[in-house]
Scaffold this motif. Structure first.
Motif: not given
Length: 117
Positions: A79-85, A87-90
């Motif tokens: 979940q944390f990894v997905t959130t950061f990914a 954010t970076t993608w956006y």
């Protein structure tokens, strides 16, 4: 956006409603929403799967993968990894697709406002 430019020239102030209704601004919103909404739905589905598995598949989530690391722990960290990914993608998407459109709108408005002075 020529309608909003004309409104600025006549009054000297920015007509924000006209800007919101202009084609470039609508295109900017459409571009942003086409990225944000599908990704938000995908993330919420991923999150609810995690919550549902935690609640109703505790045996599965408690399975050890390596040492004391369980499937549930990996899903939680995911979940944390997905959130950061996301954010970076956006941020990357916004820099490439949204910011140039927003800058063009702002520059046109600033030029029209300068011309009205």
């Amino acid at each position: 956006m020529s309608e909003s430019t004309a409104d600025i020239a006549e009054t000297g102030d920015i007509d924000y409603v006209a800007v919101q209704e202009s084609a470039p601004f609508r295109e900017l919103k459409k571009t942003q929403r086409s990225f944000v909404f599908p990704l938000s739905v995908a993330f919420l589905i991923w999150y609810f799967i995690y919550v549902l598995l935690s609640s109703f598949a505790s045996d599965f989530m408690a399975q050890k993968v390596w040492g004391d690391i369980t499937v549930g722990l990996l899903f939680g960290l995911g979940q944390f990894v997905t959130t950061f990914a996301i954010t970076t993608w956006y941020v990357s998407y916004a820099n490439r697709k949204l910011d140039p459109k927003a800058v063009a709108i702002r520059e046109e408005l600033e030029a029209a406002e300068e011309a009205a002075k």
